[in-house]
Design a protein around this motif. Structure first.
Motif, short mmCIF file in Angstrom:
data_model
loop_
_atom_site.label_atom_id
_atom_site.label_comp_id
_atom_site.label_asym_id
_atom_site.label_seq_id
_atom_site.Cartn_x
_atom_site.Cartn_y
_atom_site.Cartn_z
N LEU A 36 0.83 -1.20 0.00
CA LEU A 36 0.00 0.00 0.00
C LEU A 36 0.87 1.26 0.00
O LEU A 36 0.55 2.25 -0.67
CB LEU A 36 -0.93 0.00 1.21
N VAL A 37 1.96 1.24 0.76
CA VAL A 37 2.89 2.38 0.77
C VAL A 37 3.47 2.61 -0.62
O VAL A 37 3.51 3.73 -1.13
CB VAL A 37 4.02 2.15 1.80
N LEU A 38 3.91 1.51 -1.24
CA LEU A 38 4.51 1.62 -2.57
C LEU A 38 3.49 2.09 -3.60
O LEU A 38 3.79 2.97 -4.43
CB LEU A 38 5.08 0.26 -2.98
N LEU A 39 2.29 1.54 -3.56
CA LEU A 39 1.24 1.93 -4.51
C LEU A 39 0.90 3.41 -4.36
O LEU A 39 0.80 4.14 -5.35
CB LEU A 39 0.00 1.07 -4.27
N SER A 40 0.74 3.86 -3.13
CA SER A 40 0.41 5.26 -2.88
C SER A 40 1.53 6.18 -3.35
O SER A 40 1.29 7.24 -3.95
CB SER A 40 0.14 5.49 -1.39
N ALA A 41 2.78 5.79 -3.10
CA ALA A 41 3.92 6.61 -3.50
C ALA A 41 4.00 6.73 -5.02
O ALA A 41 4.23 7.82 -5.58
CB ALA A 41 5.22 6.01 -2.94
N VAL A 42 3.83 5.60 -5.71
CA VAL A 42 3.94 5.60 -7.18
C VAL A 42 2.81 6.44 -7.80
O VAL A 42 3.06 7.25 -8.71
CB VAL A 42 3.89 4.15 -7.71
N ALA B 249 -1.02 7.41 3.86
CA ALA B 249 -0.43 8.73 4.14
C ALA B 249 1.09 8.69 3.98
O ALA B 249 1.69 9.62 3.40
CB ALA B 249 -0.80 9.15 5.56
N LEU B 250 1.72 7.63 4.45
CA LEU B 250 3.17 7.49 4.34
C LEU B 250 3.60 7.39 2.87
O LEU B 250 4.59 8.02 2.45
CB LEU B 250 3.63 6.26 5.10
N GLY B 251 2.86 6.63 2.07
CA GLY B 251 3.20 6.50 0.66
C GLY B 251 3.13 7.83 -0.06
O GLY B 251 4.01 8.15 -0.88
N CYS B 252 2.12 8.65 0.23
CA CYS B 252 2.01 9.97 -0.40
C CYS B 252 3.17 10.87 0.03
O CYS B 252 3.71 11.64 -0.80
CB CYS B 252 0.68 10.62 -0.04
N ALA B 253 3.57 10.80 1.28
CA ALA B 253 4.69 11.60 1.75
C ALA B 253 5.99 11.19 1.05
O ALA B 253 6.81 12.05 0.66
CB ALA B 253 4.83 11.46 3.27
N VAL B 254 6.17 9.87 0.88
CA VAL B 254 7.36 9.39 0.17
C VAL B 254 7.33 9.84 -1.28
O VAL B 254 8.35 10.30 -1.83
CB VAL B 254 7.42 7.84 0.26
N GLY B 255 6.18 9.71 -1.95
CA GLY B 255 6.07 10.15 -3.34
C GLY B 255 6.33 11.63 -3.49
O GLY B 255 6.99 12.07 -4.46
N ASN B 256 5.84 12.43 -2.55
CA ASN B 256 6.07 13.89 -2.59
C ASN B 256 7.55 14.22 -2.40
O ASN B 256 8.10 15.14 -3.05
CB ASN B 256 5.23 14.56 -1.51
N PHE C 214 -6.16 8.84 0.31
CA PHE C 214 -5.46 7.57 0.56
C PHE C 214 -5.35 7.29 2.05
O PHE C 214 -5.35 6.12 2.47
CB PHE C 214 -4.07 7.60 -0.07
N GLY C 215 -5.25 8.37 2.86
CA GLY C 215 -5.24 8.17 4.30
C GLY C 215 -6.56 7.58 4.78
O GLY C 215 -6.58 6.66 5.60
N LEU C 216 -7.69 8.10 4.26
CA LEU C 216 -8.99 7.56 4.63
C LEU C 216 -9.18 6.14 4.11
O LEU C 216 -9.83 5.32 4.75
CB LEU C 216 -10.11 8.46 4.08
#
Length: 588
Positions: free
Chosen positions: A11-17, A57-64, A48-50
């Motif tokens: 999920l972290v990876l998917l959100s980040a990508v 939330a972590l994946g979006c922060a990593v992607g940003n 994504f957090g919801l």
């Protein structure tokens, strides 16, 4: 544990990508200022957090973070912005978890299925956008890019709020739809209506922004001012649409959709309730319907009608339970009555194992639990045998009671030494007394004298018996039926005689045999009975009766038995040897 860690990492990876893939094109095409761009990706962290919780939330922060590094931002700024982006994505999830615990919501994920949840989402997004604006404003001021309150910080708020509304709501809607579909969970009527209005509102706001961009982009000299103006238009359109949507949905939810859903849930709970919980379910359902019936529209009328239906069903079930219990009691009593009636008829064969002069066999199958047909045979003295067959009018318990009286009277009078004629005349008068039900009996009675072979008989409106001479075929016994028993007092009956010799057989039956019907309402008939009897004339008595019954079953072809079926067979086995007082042997 390992599987859970792999799932969260995925999920972290998917959100980040996804965050990175959406960020880069807009950063290149719609860059407004040094640290500001038109940023649709601002919708993803809270959404994504919801949807996924902390991993989203972590994946979006990593992607940003990687997007900032690749875009050439100061690495220190990217590092400082990382926790702000993480907080921005995680706060909505934390807020929803808090609300979920307080409201005792058991939904496993966030759903915009009611006006209350939509308002909660708007409040969460507004507060989260303000929080993100404050954090980014402080970071930019700290790095000397802008003042805390400036156009770029206002742009940050607009990006966060507008895109979390315009893009975030459709994403949450479709995510919830697919989760519900995968889990085979029903999407409620209210949720569908909410989703339709929200989608329409978000599309309208988005179209406002598109038209404003197409109108302003050719003439705008300051990109930041242009985007702020576009965001102003979108915000106004969004506010109007949200206000109208909330007003309409609140009315619909209060007066239409939620009452209908409540009625549907009442119906489902009422139907699925266990038998031992039925009374409690009924009271609860009636109470809920009574509250809903106070709504002054069609749903209130529907609730009132459903309440009345539940009460009617409860009354019906209560009455049915009583009727069923009474029917079971009557059924048990009738079962006992069936056994009693069967035991009243001679049912042990051979009936007279110590008598070699004759053999006799009887059979009765009532159409109901108890019937009005009966047969009887008994010895009168040592050298006379009486046979009786009768059919009481009607069926069931009344006929059975009248049958018992008739059988008792016939036997008692015959054993007093009366002739068949005298027996019928006496019994007829006795049965006519207090016969307020106007019941009657068709009967045939004969007495065979073993000393001379003479069979004396009388017929009271009954079917003529069949007689088969030794080695011959069955034929009708010559008889002139008299009037039925219990029909009229003072009736005289004609007595007839015939000699029965060794090998002769006499078959007595009731009209349940000849009047048996098939699926086409055709009768079995007397000629058919005679034909069937001659087809099986050479078998023994119990086999003969079995063949007759089988032929009736084949003819009926599944049609319900309409009348009692009764058969009685008498066979003369040998002549009686008598030693007279002078010691001379005589043969009857």
């Amino acid at each position: 544990m390992v599987v859970n860690m792999i799932k969260k990492s995925g999920l972290v990876l998917l959100s980040a990508v996804l965050f990175f893939a959406v960020t880069m094109p807009f950063r290149e095409l719609f860059n407004v200022a040094q640290t500001v761009e038109m940023r649709p990706v601002s919708a993803l962290p809270p959404v994504f957090g919801l949807m996924f919780g902390f991993p989203g939330a972590l994946g979006c922060a990593v992607g940003n973070f990687f997007a900032d590094i690749i875009a050439g931002y100061d690495p220190v700024l990217a590092i400082v912005a990382f926790p702000a982006q993480l907080i921005y994505g995680f706060v909505p999830f934390a807020a929803w978890c808090f609300i979920k615990r307080r409201s005792k919501d058991d939904s496993p994920y966030f759903r915009l299925n009611s006006v209350k949840n939509v308002v909660r989402y708007i409040v969460i997004i507004t507060a989260n956008s303000v929080l993100m604006t404050v954090m980014i404003g402080l970071i930019l001021k700290g790095f000397g890019y802008n003042l805390f309150f400036s156009a770029p910080t206002l742009m940050v708020f607009c990006n966060c709020f507008i895109f979390s509304m315009v893009l975030g709501i459709p994403i949450l809607v479709f995510a919830a739809f697919f989760k519900l579909k995968a889990g085979q969970t029903r999407i409620s009527l209210n949720e569908r209506l909410v989703l339709i209005f929200l989608i329409v509102g978000m599309i309208s706001a988005a179209m406002t922004g598109v038209f404003a961009y197409l109108e302003l982009s050719p003439i705008a000299s300051d990109p930041l001012a242009m985007w702020l103006r576009i965001y102003l238009y979108v915000t106004i359109a969004l506010s109007v649409m949200i206000f109208m949507t909330m007003f309409i949905l609140h009315y619909a939810e209060k007066n239409i959709t939620m009452p209908i859903e409540a009625i549907a849930n009442i119906a489902e709970h009422y139907i699925d309730g266990k038998e031992n919980e039925h009374q409690a379910n009924s009271k609860s359902s009636v109470g809920q319907c009574e509250r809903l019936s106070k709504i002054r529209n069609e749903t209130g009328t529907l609730a009132a009608a459903f309440r009345a239906m539940i009460l009617d069903i409860d009354d019906y079930i209560e009455n049915l339970t009583k009727v069923t219990a009474e029917k079971e009691r009557i059924g048990a009593e009738l079962s006992v009555a069936t056994q009693i009636q069967a035991s009243m008829l001679p049912c042990i064969f051979p009936a007279f194992p110590d008598r070699s002069e004759f053999d006799i066999y009887g059979y009765m199958l009532p159409a109901k639990e108890v019937g009005g047909d009966f047969y009887d045979f008994f010895l009168i003295g040592e050298h006379q045998l009486a046979v009786v067959i009768a059919d009481v009018s009607g069926k069931g318990v009344p006929a059975a009671l009248f049958m018992v009286i008739t059988k008792t009277l016939l036997k008692n009078n015959a054993q007093n030494g009366k002739s068949p004629k005298e027996v019928f005349e006496t019994v007829n008068d006795l049965l006519c007394e207090n016969n307020e039900a106007n019941m009657f009996v068709t009967a045939f009675m004969g007495i065979w004298d073993m000393k001379n072979g003479i069979f004396t008989y009388v017929n009271a409106g009954h079917n003529p018996p069949m007689i088969k001479r030794a080695g011959g075929d069955y034929k009708w016994l010559p008889t002139k039926p008299g009037f039925v028993l219990a029909g009229m007092e003072g009736m005289a009956y004609k007595q007839e005689e015939i000699t029965l010799n060794e090998g002769d057989m006499l078959c007595l039956y009731t009209d349940g045999v000849t009047e048996a019907v098939n699926q086409q309402n055709e009768l079995f008939t007397d000629p058919h009975l005679l034909k069937v009897a001659n087809r099986h004339k050479d078998v023994n008595m119990n086999e003969f009766i079995a063949h007759i019954k089988a032929e009736i079953d084949i003819f009926a072809d599944g049609a319900e038995q309409a009348d009692d079926i009764t058969l009685l067979i008498l066979k003369i086995e040998e002549q009686l040897t008598i030693i007279n007082p002078k010691g001379i042997v005589e043969h009857g």
